[in-house]
Design a protein around this motif. Structure first.
Motif, PDB file in Angstrom:
ATOM      1  N   LEU A 143       0.808  -1.221   0.000  1.00 32.67           N
ATOM      2  CA  LEU A 143       0.000   0.000   0.000  1.00 32.67           C
ATOM      3  C   LEU A 143       0.837   1.266   0.000  1.00 32.67           C
ATOM      4  CD1 LEU A 143      -2.899   1.179   0.191  1.00 32.67           C
ATOM      5  CD2 LEU A 143      -2.633   1.115   2.670  1.00 32.67           C
ATOM      6  N   TRP A 144       1.901   1.292   0.815  1.00 33.38           N
ATOM      7  CA  TRP A 144       2.726   2.493   0.941  1.00 33.38           C
ATOM      8  C   TRP A 144       4.118   2.292   0.349  1.00 33.38           C
ATOM      9  CZ3 TRP A 144       0.208   2.269   6.238  1.00 33.38           C
ATOM     10  CH2 TRP A 144      -0.957   3.049   6.241  1.00 33.38           C
ATOM     11  N   SER A 145       4.218   1.384  -0.604  1.00 27.38           N
ATOM     12  CA  SER A 145       5.495   1.126  -1.263  1.00 27.38           C
ATOM     13  C   SER A 145       5.642   1.999  -2.506  1.00 27.38           C
ATOM     14  CB  SER A 145       5.599  -0.354  -1.659  1.00 27.38           C
ATOM     15  OG  SER A 145       5.483  -1.191  -0.533  1.00 27.38           O
ATOM     16  N   ALA A 146       6.811   1.926  -3.132  1.00 28.44           N
ATOM     17  CA  ALA A 146       7.038   2.601  -4.402  1.00 28.44           C
ATOM     18  C   ALA A 146       6.170   1.953  -5.479  1.00 28.44           C
ATOM     19  CB  ALA A 146       8.512   2.511  -4.777  1.00 28.44           C
ATOM     20  N   PRO A 147       5.905   2.650  -6.590  1.00 32.78           N
ATOM     21  CA  PRO A 147       4.995   2.117  -7.617  1.00 32.78           C
ATOM     22  C   PRO A 147       5.322   0.704  -8.092  1.00 32.78           C
ATOM     23  CG  PRO A 147       5.447   4.420  -8.048  1.00 32.78           C
ATOM     24  CD  PRO A 147       6.330   4.033  -6.896  1.00 32.78           C
ATOM     25  N   ALA A 148       6.606   0.415  -8.354  1.00 37.76           N
ATOM     26  CA  ALA A 148       6.959  -0.914  -8.854  1.00 37.76           C
ATOM     27  C   ALA A 148       6.636  -2.000  -7.832  1.00 37.76           C
ATOM     28  CB  ALA A 148       8.448  -0.956  -9.206  1.00 37.76           C
ATOM     29  N   ALA A 149       6.986  -1.761  -6.571  1.00 38.34           N
ATOM     30  CA  ALA A 149       6.688  -2.736  -5.519  1.00 38.34           C
ATOM     31  C   ALA A 149       5.182  -2.844  -5.294  1.00 38.34           C
ATOM     32  CB  ALA A 149       7.389  -2.336  -4.224  1.00 38.34           C
ATOM     33  N   ARG A 150       4.488  -1.733  -5.408  1.00 40.68           N
ATOM     34  CA  ARG A 150       3.038  -1.742  -5.229  1.00 40.68           C
ATOM     35  C   ARG A 150       2.374  -2.595  -6.299  1.00 40.68           C
ATOM     36  NH1 ARG A 150       2.691   3.342  -4.633  1.00 40.68           N
ATOM     37  NH2 ARG A 150       1.611   4.017  -6.516  1.00 40.68           N
ATOM     38  N   ARG A 151       2.868  -2.501  -7.517  1.00 45.52           N
ATOM     39  CA  ARG A 151       2.321  -3.325  -8.600  1.00 45.52           C
ATOM     40  C   ARG A 151       2.576  -4.800  -8.342  1.00 45.52           C
ATOM     41  NH1 ARG A 151       4.066   1.001 -11.876  1.00 45.52           N
ATOM     42  NH2 ARG A 151       6.088  -0.001 -12.212  1.00 45.52           N
ATOM     43  N   ARG A 152       3.758  -5.145  -7.853  1.00 43.78           N
ATOM     44  CA  ARG A 152       4.077  -6.554  -7.582  1.00 43.78           C
ATOM     45  C   ARG A 152       3.158  -7.124  -6.501  1.00 43.78           C
ATOM     46  NH1 ARG A 152       9.495  -4.716  -8.358  1.00 43.78           N
ATOM     47  NH2 ARG A 152       9.777  -4.434  -6.109  1.00 43.78           N
ATOM     48  N   TRP A 153       2.941  -6.348  -5.437  1.00 39.51           N
ATOM     49  CA  TRP A 153       2.044  -6.812  -4.376  1.00 39.51           C
ATOM     50  C   TRP A 153       0.611  -6.916  -4.886  1.00 39.51           C
ATOM     51  CZ3 TRP A 153       3.475  -9.341  -0.364  1.00 39.51           C
ATOM     52  CH2 TRP A 153       4.694  -9.083   0.265  1.00 39.51           C
ATOM     53  N   TRP A 154       0.217  -5.989  -5.776  1.00 41.80           N
ATOM     54  CA  TRP A 154      -1.129  -6.043  -6.344  1.00 41.80           C
ATOM     55  C   TRP A 154      -1.308  -7.327  -7.150  1.00 41.80           C
ATOM     56  CZ3 TRP A 154      -3.482  -6.510 -11.069  1.00 41.80           C
ATOM     57  CH2 TRP A 154      -4.843  -6.201 -11.115  1.00 41.80           C
ATOM     58  N   ILE A 155      -0.336  -7.660  -7.973  1.00 43.70           N
ATOM     59  CA  ILE A 155      -0.410  -8.880  -8.784  1.00 43.70           C
ATOM     60  C   ILE A 155      -0.466 -10.106  -7.889  1.00 43.70           C
ATOM     61  CG2 ILE A 155       0.858 -10.331 -10.421  1.00 43.70           C
ATOM     62  CD1 ILE A 155       1.938  -7.723 -11.680  1.00 43.70           C
ATOM     63  N   LEU A 156       0.400 -10.139  -6.870  1.00 40.36           N
ATOM     64  CA  LEU A 156       0.429 -11.287  -5.961  1.00 40.36           C
ATOM     65  C   LEU A 156      -0.906 -11.435  -5.227  1.00 40.36           C
ATOM     66  CD1 LEU A 156       2.119 -13.552  -4.761  1.00 40.36           C
ATOM     67  CD2 LEU A 156       2.925 -11.956  -3.011  1.00 40.36           C
ATOM     68  N   GLY A 157      -1.437 -10.323  -4.734  1.00 39.77           N
ATOM     69  CA  GLY A 157      -2.721 -10.372  -4.040  1.00 39.77           C
ATOM     70  C   GLY A 157      -3.864 -10.780  -4.945  1.00 39.77           C
ATOM     71  N   THR A 158      -3.858 -10.274  -6.178  1.00 38.69           N
ATOM     72  CA  THR A 158      -4.915 -10.622  -7.128  1.00 38.69           C
ATOM     73  C   THR A 158      -4.874 -12.103  -7.477  1.00 38.69           C
ATOM     74  OG1 THR A 158      -4.880  -8.390  -8.072  1.00 38.69           O
ATOM     75  CG2 THR A 158      -5.869 -10.120  -9.407  1.00 38.69           C
ATOM     76  N   LEU A 159      -3.668 -12.641  -7.659  1.00 33.08           N
ATOM     77  CA  LEU A 159      -3.527 -14.065  -7.958  1.00 33.08           C
ATOM     78  C   LEU A 159      -3.987 -14.923  -6.781  1.00 33.08           C
ATOM     79  CD1 LEU A 159      -0.081 -14.134  -9.803  1.00 33.08           C
ATOM     80  CD2 LEU A 159      -2.346 -14.452 -10.808  1.00 33.08           C
ATOM     81  N   ALA A 160      -3.593 -14.525  -5.570  1.00 33.28           N
ATOM     82  CA  ALA A 160      -3.977 -15.296  -4.380  1.00 33.28           C
ATOM     83  C   ALA A 160      -5.493 -15.286  -4.197  1.00 33.28           C
ATOM     84  CB  ALA A 160      -3.285 -14.726  -3.143  1.00 33.28           C
ATOM     85  N   GLY A 161      -6.103 -14.114  -4.299  1.00 33.72           N
ATOM     86  CA  GLY A 161      -7.551 -14.020  -4.139  1.00 33.72           C
ATOM     87  C   GLY A 161      -8.305 -14.770  -5.220  1.00 33.72           C
ATOM     88  N   THR A 162      -7.790 -14.713  -6.445  1.00 30.47           N
ATOM     89  CA  THR A 162      -8.432 -15.417  -7.559  1.00 30.47           C
ATOM     90  C   THR A 162      -8.367 -16.927  -7.360  1.00 30.47           C
ATOM     91  OG1 THR A 162      -7.896 -13.612  -9.085  1.00 30.47           O
ATOM     92  CG2 THR A 162      -8.411 -15.764 -10.054  1.00 30.47           C
ATOM     93  N   LEU A 163      -7.216 -17.424  -6.907  1.00 30.18           N
ATOM     94  CA  LEU A 163      -7.061 -18.864  -6.668  1.00 30.18           C
ATOM     95  C   LEU A 163      -8.006 -19.336  -5.569  1.00 30.18           C
ATOM     96  CD1 LEU A 163      -5.531 -21.504  -7.204  1.00 30.18           C
ATOM     97  CD2 LEU A 163      -3.888 -20.810  -5.452  1.00 30.18           C
ATOM     98  N   ILE A 164      -8.043 -18.594  -4.481  1.00 27.21           N
ATOM     99  CA  ILE A 164      -8.945 -18.954  -3.376  1.00 27.21           C
ATOM    100  C   ILE A 164     -10.394 -18.849  -3.827  1.00 27.21           C
ATOM    101  CG2 ILE A 164      -9.717 -18.313  -1.066  1.00 27.21           C
ATOM    102  CD1 ILE A 164      -6.838 -17.256  -0.586  1.00 27.21           C
TER     103      ILE A 164
END
Length: 221
Positions: A143-164
């Motif tokens: 949430l409070w990371s730099a844009p590149a890190a924020r995008r990586r966490w967004w992708i990881l979270g989206t994949l995890a939520g989609t799988l569940i």
């Protein structure tokens, strides 16, 4: 897509439905594991975040700023996004029956499209997916990371939520739109918290700048 074509919800759910109200994929190991462990892992992360916040309050210098900020972000989204919005605001208010409870899949309730409220379910209903929301919360860690890190966490979270969420669809516990709008709820909560924080930071910077401007002439007297 799920709003323009509500029948897509039924079609996806029926791919995993067998006769007599059964969803065989619900017994698959990974599907059952995500159902059981997603809430437990979410609770474990929440407890860790609480410990970090407490430690930061007691001994600030011993807790890294990045760890503290991630912990605070997680707690805010879990409380506001998962607790208030997903569970209290949607699951307990909209009243949408789950796929396994609909007439076309062995139940006794009619199909209710996404964003339509009903009185056919009183609490812990289908819209939206709470399990998927836990997975989507992983994006919060950026949430409070730099844009590149924020995008990586967004992708990881989206994949995890989609799988569940996929696992819950395969169990007959949720429709596709329940998972989609769970993502919208958690992502929206992230955006709202970040926006409020940015406005607060801007206000703080303006106050600091004004203070420096006021005391600067006094230093030269």
């Amino acid at each position: 897509m799920v709003l323009l074509w509500p029948e897509l919800d039924l079609w996806v759910a029926q791919q995993f439905y067998e006769e007599r109200g059964t969803f065989p994929a619900g017994d698959w190991v990974w599907v059952h594991a995500t159902y059981v462990w997603a809430p437990r892992i979410g609770m474990a992360i929440t407890l860790c975040a609480l410990v970090v916040i407490a430690a930061r309050w007691i001994q600030p210098i011993r807790v890294l700023r990045g760890v503290w900020r991630k912990s605070l972000a997680w707690l805010l989204v879990v409380v506001l996004g998962v607790g208030l919005l997903v569970h209290e605001g949607l699951k307990n208010q909209v009243g949408r029956p789950r796929p396994a409870h609909t007439i076309s899949m062995g139940g006794d309730a009619p199909f209710i499209p996404a964003l339509h409220s009903s009185h056919l379910c009183q609490r812990n209903c289908s819209f939206v997916s709470g399990h998927a929301a836990i997975g989507f919360c992983i994006m919060t860690l950026g949430l409070w990371s730099a844009p590149a890190a924020r995008r990586r966490w967004w992708i990881l979270g989206t994949l995890a939520g989609t799988l569940i969420g996929l696992g819950r669809i395969m169990q007959g516990g949720h429709f596709l739109s329940d998972v989609v709008f769970s993502l919208v709820a958690i992502w929206g909560t992230n955006l709202l918290i970040r926006q409020v924080w940015l406005h607060w930071r801007l206000h703080q910077l303006k106050r600091t700048r004004n203070f420096v401007t006021l005391i600067a002439p006094a230093r030269h007297r």
